[in-house]
Motif scaffolding. Sequence first.
Motif, PDB file in Angstrom:
ATOM      1  N   ALA A  30       0.829  -1.212   0.000  1.00  0.00           N
ATOM      2  CA  ALA A  30       0.000   0.000   0.000  1.00  0.00           C
ATOM      3  C   ALA A  30       0.862   1.261   0.000  1.00  0.00           C
ATOM      4  CB  ALA A  30      -0.928   0.005   1.204  1.00  0.00           C
ATOM      5  N   ARG A  31       2.005   1.187   0.667  1.00  0.00           N
ATOM      6  CA  ARG A  31       2.898   2.353   0.737  1.00  0.00           C
ATOM      7  C   ARG A  31       3.354   2.784  -0.649  1.00  0.00           C
ATOM      8  NH1 ARG A  31       6.947   0.606   4.940  1.00  0.00           N
ATOM      9  NH2 ARG A  31       5.990   1.148   6.914  1.00  0.00           N
ATOM     10  N   LEU A  50       1.597   2.626  -3.285  1.00  0.00           N
ATOM     11  CA  LEU A  50       0.471   3.055  -4.124  1.00  0.00           C
ATOM     12  C   LEU A  50       0.105   4.509  -3.821  1.00  0.00           C
ATOM     13  CD1 LEU A  50      -2.169   0.180  -3.749  1.00  0.00           C
ATOM     14  CD2 LEU A  50      -0.700   0.593  -5.707  1.00  0.00           C
ATOM     15  N   GLU A  92      -2.425   6.012  -5.177  1.00  0.00           N
ATOM     16  CA  GLU A  92      -3.882   5.937  -5.124  1.00  0.00           C
ATOM     17  C   GLU A  92      -4.288   4.589  -5.702  1.00  0.00           C
ATOM     18  OE1 GLU A  92      -5.841   8.211  -8.461  1.00  0.00           O
ATOM     19  OE2 GLU A  92      -3.884   9.156  -8.453  1.00  0.00           O
ATOM     20  N   VAL A  93      -5.553   4.235  -5.533  1.00  0.00           N
ATOM     21  CA  VAL A  93      -5.995   2.985  -6.160  1.00  0.00           C
ATOM     22  C   VAL A  93      -7.005   3.309  -7.253  1.00  0.00           C
ATOM     23  CG1 VAL A  93      -5.608   1.562  -4.123  1.00  0.00           C
ATOM     24  CG2 VAL A  93      -7.866   2.562  -4.502  1.00  0.00           C
ATOM     25  N   LYS A  94      -6.977   2.505  -8.287  1.00  0.00           N
ATOM     26  CA  LYS A  94      -7.981   2.619  -9.346  1.00  0.00           C
ATOM     27  C   LYS A  94      -9.057   1.580  -9.067  1.00  0.00           C
ATOM     28  CE  LYS A  94      -5.962   4.615 -13.456  1.00  0.00           C
ATOM     29  NZ  LYS A  94      -4.662   5.061 -12.896  1.00  0.00           N
ATOM     30  N   THR A  95     -10.266   2.044  -8.804  1.00  0.00           N
ATOM     31  CA  THR A  95     -11.329   1.076  -8.535  1.00  0.00           C
ATOM     32  C   THR A  95     -11.955   0.634  -9.841  1.00  0.00           C
ATOM     33  OG1 THR A  95     -13.079   2.715  -8.355  1.00  0.00           O
ATOM     34  CG2 THR A  95     -11.854   2.220  -6.348  1.00  0.00           C
ATOM     35  N   GLN A 113     -12.758   7.572  -8.602  1.00  0.00           N
ATOM     36  CA  GLN A 113     -11.999   7.572  -7.335  1.00  0.00           C
ATOM     37  C   GLN A 113     -10.497   7.575  -7.525  1.00  0.00           C
ATOM     38  OE1 GLN A 113     -14.040   4.489  -4.916  1.00  0.00           O
ATOM     39  NE2 GLN A 113     -14.321   6.109  -3.444  1.00  0.00           N
TER      40      GLN A 113
END
Lengths: 164, 416
Positions: free
Chosen positions: A151-152, A154, A156-159, A164
């Motif tokens: 997670a570090r 990333l 952001e995440v692409k949903t 988002q």
Amino acid sequence: MRAWKFGDNIDTDAIIPGRYLVIYDPRALASHAFEGTRNEFAAEVSEGDVIVAGRNFGCGSSREHAPLALSGAGVRFIVARSFARIFYRNAINVGLLPLVCNEADQIKDGASLFVNPKEGYIESGGCRYRIEPVPGFLQEIVDAGGLVEYARSLPEVKTCTGSQ
Amino acid sequence: MAATLVEKIFSRRCGHPVRAGDVIMAPVDCAMIHDITGPLAVQKFREMGGNRVFDPEKIVLLFDHQIPADSLPAAENHVFMRRFAVEQNIHNLDIREGICHQVVMERGKAAPGEIVVGADSHTCMYGAAGAFSTGIGSTDMGFVLKFGALYFRVPTTIRLEINGAFGPRVGPKDLILAIAGEIKADGANYQALEFTGGTIETMEMAGRMTCCNMAVEMGAKAGIVPPDGITWEYLRARRTVNPFSLASDHDAAFTSVHRFDAERLSPQVAVPHNVDQVVEVEKVAGTPIDQVFIGSCTNGRFEDLREAAEVLGDRSFHDSVRVLVIPASRLEYLKALRAGLIEQFVTAGALVEAPCCGPCMGGAFGLLAPGEVSLSTSNRNFRGRQGSAESLVYLCSPATAAASAIRGEITDPREV
């Protein structure tokens, strides 16, 4: 590294009893691992030992204290015929590798064991057993060393919604 | 192409069709954290570099496992979470409201078509509201707190078709225990369990919650009831709703279909030490018991307390049995109080505790000593679950619990 052999449906209450859920330190949790159900484990487990179990290892509660207690005890691999799903994800997330092996029953308690997750096999008692690969999307988390490390990296995440 | 209810929820949320087996990063509509799994989730959130949670309005935060704080470490965990709530502007329900799952439901935080996660395995209960809801660990929750999304593998579905009316003193808990006995502890691993049929269609929300709650005891990722008039009516009192239809297509691909006849069902008991070790009550009738627990997210609602009270009548509980009655939430407690049930239990000799998880998770109070036997309306009878590893836990319905508490031994509720 030795094998600690367990049966089917080993639940997370057995791995770490509910009265210790106020603790979050892996080493402190490790001193209570399998308390009441296999008391010698916490005293005798050594760095690098492997849990070998039957079906549905880690069923029950979502408590992450369970994989933490095992990693605090020095366990790096858990080999089982199958895993309960929350435990499976939790283990990977905290850097403990759950390995599915249909022949886990063949491995004897106390036997010495060699695990090669990269090439997908275990060796014990002169036999080689195949282990199944971790699903693709989780392999990235395994490679990162856990979900925190993943997670570090990333921003952001692409949903799936594309927003988002 | 035909789709299951769960596939439709993920497809709807993603805006394009997804299928069982697809791995997707899906948005989360609500995330629940409590006093046991919350502190670690917050720690992981911070380790991931989290500064602000994705949306404070979408987080349900409360304490229910160890309340009021039963130890200094528990008190410190509560303070840690209170500070986090203030820092992140999250409405903290603290120790006031009751068990997390009941509170999420009664506040209308889960609705048809939504994706809800909770850092607790019984989060699968919100399938009773037609949501896809599943339990996750603390690190996954840390990720959700930061990003408002999580990786999901869209699960396949096992369909359960249940028809027929329950006989006297037989109900939803007996049904779900019988289902666990057939599906087994890992029979639904990684899958969704969809509850359908006439018995479910006429079942009130409380019973649907009992059924969905225990889906995880078969390894299921989610339990779900297709939303209908009962679901929408329940939600209308709690949030703004725009009813729409959401159900599996008749030709959707299910892993398997299991049929149950509620009419032929007798009271069921899960015997130590696994939830799928289920027998008819007569097989264990006469077993002496030390403690009876009526409560938990599985069976602590008003309807459950009423079921127990109807069996109890004006009798007293047996002198040899400690009876703990714990309503699932403050609101359920109030309903029971106003209906006179609390007075009835206290008069009969029960200890009525404030809403919380109680002895279910063996961490707070009501622990069992070696050799003791508990009969419990909760959801797990694992070895050591309610205290000593040398104690025994049997699971049953509120009616069976009440009948047994009257006699001091496991008793068929139809016989008292």
